[in-house]
Design an enzyme around this catalytic site. Structure first.
Site, short mmCIF file in Angstrom:
data_model
loop_
_atom_site.label_atom_id
_atom_site.label_comp_id
_atom_site.label_asym_id
_atom_site.label_seq_id
_atom_site.Cartn_x
_atom_site.Cartn_y
_atom_site.Cartn_z
N PHE A 148 46.62 -11.90 -41.40
CA PHE A 148 47.83 -12.72 -41.52
C PHE A 148 48.41 -13.29 -40.28
O PHE A 148 49.10 -14.31 -40.23
CB PHE A 148 48.96 -12.34 -42.57
CG PHE A 148 49.74 -11.17 -41.87
CD1 PHE A 148 50.78 -11.65 -41.06
CD2 PHE A 148 49.56 -9.73 -41.96
CE1 PHE A 148 51.71 -10.75 -40.83
CE2 PHE A 148 50.23 -8.96 -41.39
CZ PHE A 148 51.25 -9.26 -40.72
N CYS A 280 48.73 -7.98 -32.40
CA CYS A 280 48.21 -6.64 -32.02
C CYS A 280 48.35 -6.14 -30.60
O CYS A 280 47.94 -5.17 -30.17
CB CYS A 280 46.54 -6.51 -32.48
SG CYS A 280 45.57 -7.79 -31.72
#
Length: 498
Positions: A148, A280
């Site tokens: 997402f 990330c």
């Protein structure tokens, strides 16, 4: 209410027996619903891709590249609409959404070079009348499962390269923010891609498991959390598929005593809180070397964070927006609570962030936590929110040991003016992507992206040269046309050239 469906064999299909709500995270309101593909729907997409593969495989690379050139133009022409959809469903501020799109477009630009990077190698006369060459051949039908937090950029890491290499593609995007992903797939069709080469199926675990178990899928790319990455990798490889599964991260920044502290603080602000920390590669831990460094860092961060603006995507003056769901907001706040309960000090508290006019939004303000210890849950696990934790150590080696001992090895950086320290750090740290005074060392499109340890399952990184290798098989061909009238007898020794 609008339904976000699938793209199969060139047609938009809004069918399904199961649906899931899509929220605007800034308002907390349901804005659309997404169809969740059944096993039958996914198999329909795979069949369409399989049928399209023979013709696409034999399409000259230059013609495939021309589709990518047109696709790049369409992405740029529709950038405002794409970024609006990212903002409405992810919450990303408009300038951040534009940055995401641009990094994705750079991967399309790299894919346009297919005629060059698919040439292979050739050697003439490796033996008497013998020529040898290599070819990079496509795998067949391949799949991508994307997260997402980058609904446009991460898919663009995958399908342009896979398709330009001659494969057909099935994309399963995140069901939380599917609209921008579906739009870019439709733009690829508009660019002239034949029906069936690119297919999108929205869904949940049923769709994922179908992709992982169907024997017609040759390879799977994944980006997401480590537990799911490990699941994807194990199931895909158990079913004989090639797999690259990129997982979670806990990215550290070492701040040395000689660092330009003002520059380090500015860089940490964007790297820790940009995109609400839902990256990330977000820097979530600052490791300060020495008590004086830690004190200066915390005080300067406290002052700088007072100017941070959190709000809706449409106001470009905001620095970052909401997190993706109410459940994720509760999770992030829970980590802050646990750090406080474990004895850490909450220097800047974002748990009760309020945005005028958006009182029901999923907002967490920028949070700074000092006095963090490696034993704390909030340190050990990925928070994936706008939270920066500070740990104090006594030496650079102690800081490196801290990083090396963590289960994740995605990204890291060091802030220093010392070239010797920087060189030692980059040579020896056990992390896949390393920055020196660069807090988000995300490789450009013509290099490859990937971490170490439990941040990556598989041997090849994403996009760039590793992307070419992942989506192709190298075939070696050795050919001989003996001269007329020359016949050799049988030889039972290993062939050699003396």
């Amino acid at each position: 209410m609008e339904t976000v469906g699938h793209l199969i064999n060139g047609e938009r299909l809004d069918v399904g027996q199961r649906f899931q709500d899509v929220f605007n995270p800034a308002t907390g309101q349901v804005t659309k619903r997404v169809a969740l593909a059944s096993k039958v729907t996914v198999e329909q997409a795979i069949s369409a891709a399989q049928a399209a593969f023979p013709a696409w495989r034999n399409t000259p690379p230059i013609k495939r590249a021309r589709v990518m050139f047109r696709f790049k133009e369409l992405l740029e022409q529709n950038s405002a609409k794409i970024c609006q959809l990212i903002g409405e469903e992810h919450g990303k501020i408009s300038h951040d959404a534009m940055g995401e799109l641009q990094r994705g477009i750079e991967n399309v630009e790299y894919a346009c070079g297919a005629p060059e990077f698919l040439k292979g190698e050739h050697s003439k006369n490796v033996g008497p009348d013998i020529d040898c060459w290599s070819e990079f051949q496509p795998l067949g039908v391949v799949a991508g499962i994307t997260p997402f937090n980058f609904p446009v950029m991460v898919p663009l890491w995958m399908f342009p390269m896979a398709i330009v290499c001659g494969n057909c593609f099935i994309l399963k995007p995140s069901e939380r923010d599917p609209s921008s992903t579906l739009l870019i797939a439709q733009l690829l069709q508009e660019a002239g891609l034949p029906n069936g080469v690119m297919n999108v199926v929205n869904g949940d675990k049923e769709a994922v498991d179908t992709l992982l178990s169907d024997s017609r899928i040759e390879a799977v790319s994944f980006v997401g959390s480590t537990p799911i990455a490990e699941y994807i990798y194990k199931l895909a490889t158990a079913n004989g598929k090639r797999c690259q599964a990129l997982g979670g991260a806990k990215n550290h920044a070492i701040v040395m005593p000689d660092a330009d502290m003002d520059n380090a603080v500015n860089q940490l602000l964007g790297a820790a809180f940009g995109s609400s920390g839902e990256r990330c590669m977000a820097l979530s831990v600052a490791v300060a070397v020495g008590a004086g460094t830690a004190q200066a860092l915390v005080e300067k961060m406290r002052t700088a964070m007072a100017a941070l603006k959190v709000g809706a995507y449409s106001d470009a003056s905001n620095d970052f927006g909401p997190v993706i769901t109410r459940q994720h907001k509760d999770k992030v706040v829970g980590y802050i609570d646990s750090a406080e309960a474990d004895g850490a000090r909450i220097i800047v508290d974002g748990r009760n962030a309020e945005v005028a006019g958006y009182e029901s939004g999923f907002f967490v303000g920028g949070t700074l936590i000092d006095g963090v210890k490696p034993t704390m849950q909030s340190y050990q696990e990925e928070i994936f929110g706008p939270v920066l934790q500070v740990i104090q150590v006594d030496s650079m080696q102690e800081a490196m040991n801290l990083i090396d001992n963590h289960e994740y090895g995605n990204g890291t950086c060091i802030f220093t003016r010392d070239g010797e320290a920087a060189r030692y750090f980059t040579d020896n740290i056990k992390v896949g992507m390393v920055g020196v005074n660069v807090p988000l060392p995300v490789p450009v499109a013509y290099h490859s992206f990937g971490g170490w340890k439990r941040s990556l399952f598989g041997d090849l990184h994403a996009y760039g040269p590793d992307g070419v290798r992942f989506y192709t098989r190298r075939k070696m061909i050795t050919q001989r046309w003996p001269s007329a009238g020359v016949r050799e007898g049988a030889s039972f020794s290993m062939p050699t050239l003396k």
